[in-house]
Design an enzyme around this catalytic site. Sequence first.
Site, PDB file in Angstrom:
ATOM      1  N   ASP A 192      -3.957  -7.762  -7.057  1.00 47.83           N
ATOM      2  CA  ASP A 192      -5.365  -8.011  -7.404  1.00 47.83           C
ATOM      3  C   ASP A 192      -5.543  -7.716  -8.894  1.00 47.83           C
ATOM      4  O   ASP A 192      -6.221  -6.759  -9.280  1.00 47.83           O
ATOM      5  CB  ASP A 192      -6.267  -7.133  -6.540  1.00 47.83           C
ATOM      6  N   ARG A 202      -3.746 -10.021   4.423  1.00 49.83           N
ATOM      7  CA  ARG A 202      -4.074 -11.345   4.965  1.00 49.83           C
ATOM      8  C   ARG A 202      -2.836 -12.075   5.502  1.00 49.83           C
ATOM      9  O   ARG A 202      -2.974 -13.018   6.279  1.00 49.83           O
ATOM     10  CB  ARG A 202      -4.733 -12.220   3.898  1.00 49.83           C
ATOM     11  N   GLN A 206      -9.067  -7.621 -10.192  1.00 51.03           N
ATOM     12  CA  GLN A 206      -9.805  -6.458  -9.673  1.00 51.03           C
ATOM     13  C   GLN A 206      -9.548  -5.231 -10.556  1.00 51.03           C
ATOM     14  O   GLN A 206     -10.462  -4.466 -10.844  1.00 51.03           O
ATOM     15  CB  GLN A 206      -9.379  -6.183  -8.233  1.00 51.03           C
ATOM     16  N   HIS A 220       0.844  -1.200   0.000  1.00 51.13           N
ATOM     17  CA  HIS A 220       0.000   0.000   0.000  1.00 51.13           C
ATOM     18  C   HIS A 220       0.880   1.252   0.000  1.00 51.13           C
ATOM     19  O   HIS A 220       0.587   2.230  -0.677  1.00 51.13           O
ATOM     20  CB  HIS A 220      -0.879   0.048   1.251  1.00 51.13           C
TER      21      HIS A 220
HETATM   22  O1  PAF Z   1      -8.197  -4.099  -2.974  1.00 45.88           O
HETATM   23  C1  PAF Z   1      -8.818  -3.755  -1.953  1.00 45.88           C
HETATM   24  O2  PAF Z   1      -8.244  -3.577  -0.889  1.00 45.88           O
HETATM   25  C2  PAF Z   1     -10.317  -3.541  -2.031  1.00 45.88           C
HETATM   26  O3  PAF Z   1     -10.914  -4.466  -2.868  1.00 45.88           O
HETATM   27  C3  PAF Z   1     -10.711  -2.094  -2.432  1.00 45.88           C
HETATM   28  C4  PAF Z   1     -10.253  -1.772  -3.844  1.00 45.88           C
HETATM   29  C5  PAF Z   1     -10.087  -1.112  -1.463  1.00 45.88           C
HETATM   30  C6  PAF Z   1     -12.219  -1.939  -2.374  1.00 45.88           C
HETATM   31  O4  PAF Z   1     -12.715  -2.183  -1.097  1.00 45.88           O
END
Ligand code: PAF
Length: 304
Positions: A165, A209, A168, A52
Site C-alpha cells: 500500500d 484479498r 497509503q 503482516h
Molecule cells: O492497510 C490496511 O490494512 C488498513 O488500511 C489499515 C492501515 C490497517 C487501516 O485500517
Amino acid sequence: MYGICNNASVFYSKAMEIIKSVKELKAKVSALRNDSKTVGLVPTMGALHAGHASLVARSVEENDATVVSVFVNPTQFNDKSDLEHYPRTLDADCKLLSGIGADYVFAPSVEEVYPEADTRSFSYPPTDTVMEGAFRPGHFNGVCQIVSKLFMFVEPDRAYFGEKDFQQIAVIQAMLADYVSRGEEWAMRLQICPCPIVREDDGLALSSRNALLTSAERGIAPNIYKALHESVEYSKTHTVEETKQMVVAQINSVDGLTVQYYDIVNAATLESVSNWGDAEHIQGCITVFCGATPIRLIDNINYK
Ligand code: PAF
C-alpha cells in the site's frame, strides 16, 4: 490455549493478550511507557498472511512490546459489498500472532472505535487525491480516521506498514507531519516504518484479498507482477509513456485481468512524471481487476 478472563479481555497464551476495549488498551500501553518500554504498533484489518507476519516480526525485534490491531475499518470502504465480503479470521490471526511474539491484539467492535460518527476530515493533496484517492473517494479519509485514532490510543514509538500500500504510507506520513506541525507530542515521537512487499514464489504480492480469488483467478493474478518486473528492464530503453503502455497492454492481454490505472510517479509526492529524470525516486503504482467478481488487486514497483 485460551480462556475468557473477563468481559473485556481474553488471554490467548501467557505471552499474548486480546484486548477489546480502548480504555484497557490505553491502560496497558501507559503502564508500558511508565516502565520506559518502547511500543510498536502494527495496524491491520486481519486475515493475516506472511506479509503482516513480517511487519509484526520486525516490530517484535525493534520494540519492547508490540500491539497488533485487527479491525476491519468501515469508514475506509466506499463499497458496501467490499466491506461485507472482506475476510474476517480472528482466531487464525491470533494463532499466527501468538507464534510471532506479539504482546497485545487490539480487536475492538465498530461501536468501541466509533462510539459516534467520525466527522473529521483529512486532506493532503495530491498524495490522497491521485490514483487510489481518485478511484476510491473517501478511502484515505477513512484510513486517516482509523490510523489517527490508533496512534492516539497506543501512542507507539514505531508504527509498521507494508509497502504494497505504497500510497497509503505516503498519506499516513503526510497526516503525521500535520500532527507534528500542530505540536502533538505523540506524533513527534512516532516513527513510521515502511516494510518491503512480501510475494508468493510466482510474484503475486501477498494480500488479504488473495483469499477471495478462485483458483483460476489465482492462476492469472501473477501476470500483474510479471509485467511490472519486466517493465523495469524495458524502462531502461523506453520513455515513461511507452513503459506505461507496455505494462497496461501486457496485463490487459490476459483474459480475466483489466487494469484500472497504472501511473508512474514521483515516489515522494506521488505526482505523475513524464521523464525518468523528473524525480530522484520513481515508483509505478497499479490497480487491476481480476476475474468476474471482480477482485481489486494493487501492486507497485520501483524504477529508481
Ligand atoms: O492497510 C490496511 O490494512 C488498513 O488500511 C489499515 C492501515 C490497517 C487501516 O485500517
